[in-house]
Design a protein around this motif. Structure first.
Motif, PDB file in Angstrom:
ATOM      1  N   SER A 137      -7.494 -23.189 -34.213  1.00  0.00           N
ATOM      2  CA  SER A 137      -8.251 -23.025 -32.978  1.00  0.00           C
ATOM      3  C   SER A 137      -9.605 -22.389 -33.243  1.00  0.00           C
ATOM      4  O   SER A 137     -10.545 -22.560 -32.468  1.00  0.00           O
ATOM      5  N   GLY A 138      -9.752 -21.646 -34.335  1.00  0.00           N
ATOM      6  CA  GLY A 138     -11.030 -21.038 -34.679  1.00  0.00           C
ATOM      7  C   GLY A 138     -11.820 -21.845 -35.684  1.00  0.00           C
ATOM      8  O   GLY A 138     -12.838 -21.374 -36.189  1.00  0.00           O
ATOM      9  N   GLY A 139     -11.373 -23.066 -35.995  1.00  0.00           N
ATOM     10  CA  GLY A 139     -12.101 -23.899 -36.930  1.00  0.00           C
ATOM     11  C   GLY A 139     -13.368 -24.470 -36.330  1.00  0.00           C
ATOM     12  O   GLY A 139     -13.610 -24.401 -35.128  1.00  0.00           O
ATOM     13  N   HIS A 140     -14.184 -25.070 -37.197  1.00  0.00           N
ATOM     14  CA  HIS A 140     -15.434 -25.681 -36.751  1.00  0.00           C
ATOM     15  C   HIS A 140     -15.337 -27.195 -36.865  1.00  0.00           C
ATOM     16  O   HIS A 140     -14.720 -27.715 -37.810  1.00  0.00           O
ATOM     17  N   PRO A 141     -15.935 -27.932 -35.943  1.00  0.00           N
ATOM     18  CA  PRO A 141     -15.892 -29.396 -36.006  1.00  0.00           C
ATOM     19  C   PRO A 141     -16.499 -29.915 -37.301  1.00  0.00           C
ATOM     20  O   PRO A 141     -17.480 -29.375 -37.812  1.00  0.00           O
ATOM     21  N   VAL A 142     -15.892 -30.984 -37.803  1.00  0.00           N
ATOM     22  CA  VAL A 142     -16.366 -31.543 -39.063  1.00  0.00           C
ATOM     23  C   VAL A 142     -17.779 -32.087 -38.930  1.00  0.00           C
ATOM     24  O   VAL A 142     -18.518 -32.192 -39.918  1.00  0.00           O
ATOM     25  N   SER A 143     -18.204 -32.389 -37.690  1.00  0.00           N
ATOM     26  CA  SER A 143     -19.553 -32.903 -37.478  1.00  0.00           C
ATOM     27  C   SER A 143     -20.624 -31.870 -37.814  1.00  0.00           C
ATOM     28  O   SER A 143     -21.786 -32.227 -37.989  1.00  0.00           O
ATOM     29  N   GLU A 144     -20.252 -30.563 -37.882  1.00  0.00           N
ATOM     30  CA  GLU A 144     -21.221 -29.539 -38.268  1.00  0.00           C
ATOM     31  C   GLU A 144     -21.508 -29.552 -39.767  1.00  0.00           C
ATOM     32  O   GLU A 144     -22.479 -28.938 -40.214  1.00  0.00           O
ATOM     33  N   TYR A 145     -20.675 -30.254 -40.536  1.00  0.00           N
ATOM     34  CA  TYR A 145     -20.813 -30.233 -41.991  1.00  0.00           C
ATOM     35  C   TYR A 145     -21.261 -31.576 -42.553  1.00  0.00           C
ATOM     36  O   TYR A 145     -21.863 -31.615 -43.618  1.00  0.00           O
ATOM     37  N   VAL A 146     -20.934 -32.667 -41.876  1.00  0.00           N
ATOM     38  CA  VAL A 146     -21.280 -33.997 -42.370  1.00  0.00           C
ATOM     39  C   VAL A 146     -21.896 -34.799 -41.236  1.00  0.00           C
ATOM     40  O   VAL A 146     -21.612 -34.571 -40.062  1.00  0.00           O
ATOM     41  N   SER A 147     -22.749 -35.735 -41.612  1.00  0.00           N
ATOM     42  CA  SER A 147     -23.359 -36.653 -40.649  1.00  0.00           C
ATOM     43  C   SER A 147     -22.670 -38.002 -40.772  1.00  0.00           C
ATOM     44  O   SER A 147     -22.709 -38.637 -41.843  1.00  0.00           O
ATOM     45  N   LEU A 148     -22.023 -38.443 -39.718  1.00  0.00           N
ATOM     46  CA  LEU A 148     -21.269 -39.686 -39.725  1.00  0.00           C
ATOM     47  C   LEU A 148     -22.078 -40.803 -39.074  1.00  0.00           C
ATOM     48  O   LEU A 148     -22.837 -40.567 -38.130  1.00  0.00           O
ATOM     49  N   GLN A 149     -21.864 -42.028 -39.580  1.00  0.00           N
ATOM     50  CA  GLN A 149     -22.501 -43.200 -39.007  1.00  0.00           C
ATOM     51  C   GLN A 149     -21.707 -43.683 -37.802  1.00  0.00           C
ATOM     52  O   GLN A 149     -20.543 -43.295 -37.621  1.00  0.00           O
ATOM     53  N   PRO A 150     -22.291 -44.501 -36.958  1.00  0.00           N
ATOM     54  CA  PRO A 150     -21.546 -45.036 -35.812  1.00  0.00           C
ATOM     55  C   PRO A 150     -20.277 -45.763 -36.261  1.00  0.00           C
ATOM     56  O   PRO A 150     -20.320 -46.611 -37.150  1.00  0.00           O
ATOM     57  N   GLY A 151     -19.159 -45.411 -35.675  1.00  0.00           N
ATOM     58  CA  GLY A 151     -17.886 -46.034 -36.018  1.00  0.00           C
ATOM     59  C   GLY A 151     -17.194 -45.421 -37.213  1.00  0.00           C
ATOM     60  O   GLY A 151     -16.049 -45.773 -37.532  1.00  0.00           O
ATOM     61  N   GLU A 152     -17.836 -44.459 -37.889  1.00  0.00           N
ATOM     62  CA  GLU A 152     -17.259 -43.833 -39.074  1.00  0.00           C
ATOM     63  C   GLU A 152     -16.494 -42.576 -38.663  1.00  0.00           C
ATOM     64  O   GLU A 152     -16.901 -41.851 -37.764  1.00  0.00           O
ATOM     65  N   LYS A 153     -15.373 -42.316 -39.301  1.00  0.00           N
ATOM     66  CA  LYS A 153     -14.591 -41.121 -39.012  1.00  0.00           C
ATOM     67  C   LYS A 153     -14.017 -40.553 -40.304  1.00  0.00           C
ATOM     68  O   LYS A 153     -13.938 -41.239 -41.332  1.00  0.00           O
ATOM     69  N   VAL A 154     -13.611 -39.285 -40.255  1.00  0.00           N
ATOM     70  CA  VAL A 154     -13.045 -38.604 -41.419  1.00  0.00           C
ATOM     71  C   VAL A 154     -11.561 -38.944 -41.508  1.00  0.00           C
ATOM     72  O   VAL A 154     -10.829 -38.875 -40.515  1.00  0.00           O
ATOM     73  N   VAL A 155     -11.109 -39.307 -42.715  1.00  0.00           N
ATOM     74  CA  VAL A 155      -9.713 -39.703 -42.907  1.00  0.00           C
ATOM     75  C   VAL A 155      -8.961 -38.783 -43.865  1.00  0.00           C
ATOM     76  O   VAL A 155      -7.742 -38.910 -44.004  1.00  0.00           O
ATOM     77  N   GLY A 156      -9.649 -37.852 -44.537  1.00  0.00           N
ATOM     78  CA  GLY A 156      -8.932 -36.970 -45.451  1.00  0.00           C
ATOM     79  C   GLY A 156      -9.861 -36.057 -46.221  1.00  0.00           C
ATOM     80  O   GLY A 156     -11.085 -36.088 -46.054  1.00  0.00           O
ATOM     81  N   LEU A 157      -9.248 -35.221 -47.078  1.00  0.00           N
ATOM     82  CA  LEU A 157      -9.976 -34.275 -47.923  1.00  0.00           C
ATOM     83  C   LEU A 157      -9.600 -34.475 -49.371  1.00  0.00           C
ATOM     84  O   LEU A 157      -8.466 -34.886 -49.696  1.00  0.00           O
ATOM     85  N   GLY A 158     -10.527 -34.165 -50.275  1.00  0.00           N
ATOM     86  CA  GLY A 158     -10.269 -34.187 -51.706  1.00  0.00           C
ATOM     87  C   GLY A 158     -10.764 -32.912 -52.337  1.00  0.00           C
ATOM     88  O   GLY A 158     -11.730 -32.301 -51.880  1.00  0.00           O
ATOM     89  N   SER A 159     -10.098 -32.498 -53.424  1.00  0.00           N
ATOM     90  CA  SER A 159     -10.419 -31.203 -54.023  1.00  0.00           C
ATOM     91  C   SER A 159     -11.562 -31.234 -55.014  1.00  0.00           C
ATOM     92  O   SER A 159     -12.108 -30.196 -55.371  1.00  0.00           O
ATOM     93  N   LEU A 160     -11.946 -32.404 -55.539  1.00  0.00           N
ATOM     94  CA  LEU A 160     -12.989 -32.546 -56.561  1.00  0.00           C
ATOM     95  C   LEU A 160     -12.623 -31.847 -57.862  1.00  0.00           C
ATOM     96  O   LEU A 160     -13.492 -31.530 -58.675  1.00  0.00           O
ATOM     97  N   ASP A 161     -11.310 -31.594 -58.059  1.00  0.00           N
ATOM     98  CA  ASP A 161     -10.859 -30.941 -59.283  1.00  0.00           C
ATOM     99  C   ASP A 161     -10.831 -31.961 -60.419  1.00  0.00           C
ATOM    100  O   ASP A 161     -10.067 -32.933 -60.366  1.00  0.00           O
ATOM    101  N   PRO A 162     -11.645 -31.777 -61.471  1.00  0.00           N
ATOM    102  CA  PRO A 162     -11.684 -32.793 -62.547  1.00  0.00           C
ATOM    103  C   PRO A 162     -10.411 -32.852 -63.371  1.00  0.00           C
ATOM    104  O   PRO A 162     -10.199 -33.827 -64.097  1.00  0.00           O
ATOM    105  N   ASP A 163      -9.567 -31.831 -63.284  1.00  0.00           N
ATOM    106  CA  ASP A 163      -8.342 -31.816 -64.081  1.00  0.00           C
ATOM    107  C   ASP A 163      -7.115 -32.247 -63.289  1.00  0.00           C
ATOM    108  O   ASP A 163      -6.000 -32.250 -63.816  1.00  0.00           O
ATOM    109  N   GLY A 164      -7.252 -32.572 -62.022  1.00  0.00           N
ATOM    110  CA  GLY A 164      -6.116 -32.932 -61.192  1.00  0.00           C
ATOM    111  C   GLY A 164      -5.794 -34.411 -61.265  1.00  0.00           C
ATOM    112  O   GLY A 164      -6.505 -35.209 -61.894  1.00  0.00           O
ATOM    113  N   PRO A 165      -4.713 -34.829 -60.586  1.00  0.00           N
ATOM    114  CA  PRO A 165      -4.332 -36.250 -60.573  1.00  0.00           C
ATOM    115  C   PRO A 165      -5.356 -37.126 -59.881  1.00  0.00           C
ATOM    116  O   PRO A 165      -5.398 -38.327 -60.113  1.00  0.00           O
TER     117      PRO A 165
END
Length: 840
Positions: free
Chosen positions: A592-620
């Motif tokens: 409830s205290g989170g911030h909308p993802v739109s404050e961090y990324v700019s999305l194109q019309p019809g585009e939506k967020v579907v997941g997160l990735g860790s960017l860990d180079p040693d992970g699967p």
């Protein structure tokens, strides 16, 4: 020893013999320098300890009083005041007079301003406007300084040319030197006195009047320390006590600051009060210089929002990842937000410069004020006695009005009449002259009654004044009462906060940055981003969470990065430190205290967020599934110099429906289609590919079907499958549909690129799945706005029909509490001992 010959410059007369006077250079220089030093000390730089005014200040107030520039009159040009002072009293330049006038009007320089200025009288950073552009008059407090000047309360002396007189000291109805302070540089000495609170100083003076043997500790109960016009804080009261005891001491002044949430994503330091004689522009310049030279880190932006309505307001925006309190300590250490004030209480006492402590300053003022009240009482008694003498003569004349008229009519002239009145009625010369000057209309019966009342009033006032003059205790009581009235009328609350010194040495280097502790980056079904802190519990069980559901959770660290994956196949970097922290008191925590993802990324019309990735180079790595049934595992080799990039090449019309960071290659990749088919197989069956690759076949789709959900499930833990069926012809979000909850173990694994197995049997009016989800038990459903929605009971059959739901489901999430908190690294795996029973 050198000699100097002084010659006259004008040619001598013919009969005049030239004379040369030999003067010793050292003696001449010593005499001239002493005269100059004496002039600077006594006529310019040092204040009188009685009224706290330098000569130029005293002359300004006196001239403005003589000009009638009182608070109830209009303002006049400052140049007119300066010209009057310079022409009559102060034989120096107009610049020095105007500078003194300006300081008397500045509320940031004087604790109780004595001049009411109209126009630009400057700021701590800027000079005032020229005297021809400003106007001035006496402030109400200045009337306390000049009152009773015409009652013989102080002595007067000739001015520089002997044509005018000026007061040697002001009556000063309040301790101006302590209240307003002063500063000045003389020859061989200087003075620097801090302002104080009027009510506190008056209380100490009244205590000293009542108890002349009061100690310094007694007086410091009333005056604990300076009260600066600009507020702020004083650190280190030992230096203040030293100054009150010996007349010399130092203390530190600090700006008043608060740490506030400046924007939804950043905190900042808000400065509302600065040290005495420090302006905001000076602070801004110093901070910019330190940031440019890289001597100060963590400052993102600096704004000066000061205005005349809100007052001082400097907003220092702190970069994410830096501790605002630590940055503030560095600002105190490196900038004028903390300054040292050196007290040097040097003032003139009986014409001699002396260094005075608090008790001596108060004693000098109290003695002066007692003398002023005594002289004023003597003057008033003398005036009333003179008036009573005249009233007595008038009464005699009224009682013998016929005889008085007869004497006057029979006299040859006024001198003869005066003499005969004195002889006949035994009057004094003053009384006789006053009777002769009184109009006949004043000699009525009614005036006789008025004179009797006036006589009684004068008699009472003379008795009261005599009582004051004959009793030292009564005289002190009058002085104390008048000071109490001044404090009641002009006293204001304390502005400066007094703090004891911490005593701990200040570190030369402060760690400004937030610790790189492990945490989870979280994404909710309503598009809110947040992160856990090291102290916060992990999200609780699904059915107990109060709001929203978590659709993605990635292990990372506070100073790390995560990737936001969109339906267009883009991955956008987001700094974890920018994400809001879940309050550690929430158990279970919500977003409830989170911030909308739109404050961090700019999305194109019809585009939506579907997941997160860790960017860990040693992970699967990251696993993606598309609407056309394509699966891809991305090799975790992401460009470090780009904030966003593509992680899959999509075919025309295809979109990414799910993206998940794999925990292990033994996790199942799961597809659920709109045709109610579900396929699960191990992630190891999918070969990782580079970013430009388009993936490989993930599931075989029936005609007209599409993938509606893709994700990863740990097959070793209890999991559920939730599906909701409905009609494809209904408008999205308008139908409730039939829901089914099944055990994940009921769905057998199949090979990659196969059709999978049926997940739900359609009833009449149902022809496709509206929503699907698979994940750890227990499951929780919410509406499109994040409100909880009840799910049906678990059904044992994987291909059974659904149960009619009561509300429309917008998203489904699982029990992330079964995940173990990250310990030493973001890629740490949970142990297998507690898989069967998730912790509360």
């Amino acid at each position: 020893m050198f000699d100097m010959a002084r010659r006259t410059t004008a040619p001598p007369p013919e009969d005049f013999e030239e004379r040369i006077v030999d003067i010793d250079v050292s003696s001449e220089m010593r005499t001239s320098f002493l005269e100059y030093a004496y002039s600077v000390i006594y006529q310019r730089a040092l204040p009188d300890a009685r009224d706290g005014l330098k000569p130029v200040q005293r002359r300004i107030l006196y001239s403005m009083s003589e000009m009638g520039l009182r608070p109830d009159r209009g303002h006049v040009k400052s140049s007119r005041v300066v010209g009057d002072v310079m022409g009559k009293l102060h034989p120096h330049g107009d610049t020095a007079i105007y500078d003194a006038l300006v300081r008397l009007a500045q509320p940031f320089s004087m604790r109780l301003p004595l001049v009411d200025g109209h126009g630009n009288f400057g700021s701590p950073d800027d000079l005032p406007a020229a005297m021809r552009y400003t106007e001035a008059r006496l402030a109400p407090a200045a009337m306390l300084m000049v009152e009773s000047l015409d009652e013989d309360t102080v002595g007067f002396k000739p001015n520089y040319d002997g044509q005018e007189t000026e007061p040697t000291v002001m009556p000063s109805a309040f301790p101006n030197l302590l209240v307003n302070g002063t500063t000045g540089i003389a020859v061989g000495m200087a003075t620097n006195m801090a302002p104080h609170n009027l009510a506190e100083v008056v209380a100490a003076a009244r205590h000293l009047i009542k108890k002349p043997d009061a100690t310094l500790d007694d007086l410091m109960r009333f005056v604990p320390g300076p009260d600066l016009p600009t507020g702020g804080m004083i650190i280190g009261l030992q230096g203040v006590r030293d100054a009150y005891e010996t007349g010399r001491g130092t203390f530190r002044m600090r700006a008043t600051c608060t740490v506030e949430q400046i924007t939804p994503r950043r905190k900042g330091i808000v400065v509302t009060e600065l040290p005495y004689n420090v302006g905001p522009e000076r602070v801004v310049t110093k901070i910019k210089e330190l940031v440019t030279s890289k001597k100060l880190q963590g400052i993102a932006d600096l704004k000066d929002l000061t205005d005349r309505h809100k007052g001082l307001r400097l907003v220092i925006e702190v970069k994410n990842g830096f501790i605002p309190e630590a940055v503030l300590e560095e600002l105190y250490r490196l900038t004028p937000m903390e300054e040292t004030f050196g007290i040097n209480n040097v003032a003139l006492v009986d014409g001699e410069p002396r260094t005075l402590g608090l008790r001596e300053l108060l004693q000098v003022y109290v003695d002066h004020r007692i003398e002023v009240v005594r002289r004023r009482s003597e003057f008033r008694r003398r005036k009333r006695e003179e008036r009573l003498h005249l009233v007595d003569g008038l009464i005699v004349a009224l009682l013998n009005i016929d005889e008085v008229i007869q004497v006057i009519r029979s006299s040859d002239d006024s001198s003869h009449a005066r003499t005969r009145l004195m002889d006949v009625f035994e009057l004094s010369e003053t009384q006789a002259a006053y009777i002769l000057d009184t109009p006949l209309r004043r000699l009525t019966r009614y005036d006789k009654l008025e004179l009797d009342r006036e006589k009684q009033t004068l008699t009472d006032e003379i008795a009261a004044l005599t009582e004051i003059l004959s009793s030292d205790a009564k005289l002190r009581q009058v002085v104390s009462g008048e000071l109490a009235d001044v404090a009641k009328k002009y006293g204001t609350p304390r502005r400066t906060v007094l703090l004891e010194a911490s005593g701990a040495p200040r570190a030369a280097f402060v760690d400004l940055q937030v610790a790189d502790d492990p945490c989870l980056a979280l994404l909710s079904s309503t598009g809110l981003l947040a992160r856990t802190s090291d102290a916060a519990p992990l999200p609780g069980e699904g059915e107990r969470a109060a709001h929203d559901v978590l659709v993605a959770a990635v292990r990372t660290s506070a100073r790390g990065e995560v990737g936001v994956v969109t339906s267009f196949g883009r991955l956008i970097r987001v700094q974890v430190i920018d994400l809001p922290i879940l309050p550690p008191t929430e158990n279970p925590p919500t977003l409830s205290g989170g911030h909308p993802v739109s404050e961090y990324v700019s999305l194109q019309p019809g585009e939506k967020v579907v997941g997160l990735g860790s960017l860990d180079p040693d992970g699967p790595g990251l696993a993606l599934g598309t609407a056309q049934g394509v699966v891809k595992r991305v090799v975790p080799e992401y460009p470090a110099n780009r904030d966003e990039f593509e992680v899959i090449t999509l075919k025309d019309g295809d979109t990414v429906v799910g993206a998940v960071e794999l925990e292990s290659e033994s996790d199942d990749l799961v597809f659920i289609t709109s045709g109610a088919q579900m396929l699960r197989y191990q992630a190891s069956q999918v070969r990782p590919q580079g970013r430009p690759a388009g993936g490989m076949a993930g599931i075989r789709l029936d005609d007209g079907a599409r993938v509606i959900w893709f994700g990863a499930v740990d097959p070793t833990r209890p999991a559920l499958v939730v599906t909701v069926a409905g009609s494809s012809t209904a408008l999205p979000g308008t139908q409730v549909g039939g829901g089914k909850v099944s055990d994940y173990a009921e769905f057998p694994p199949k090979g990659r690129a196969t059709g999978g197995v049926r997940a739900q049997r359609f009833l009449k009016g149902e022809d496709e799945l509206l929503l699907a989800w698979a994940g750890p038990a227990p499951a929780k459903a919410v509406s499109a706005v994040g409100k909880p929605v009840p799910l049906p009971e678990e059904l044992g059959r994987r291909d059974g029909s659904g149960v009619r739901l009561t509300h429309t489901i917008g998203a489904v999430g699982g029990a992330l509490a079964s995940w173990e908190r990250p310990a030493s690294s973001p890629s740490a795996r949970p142990t297998g001992d507690a898989q069967d029973e998730p912790p509360a």
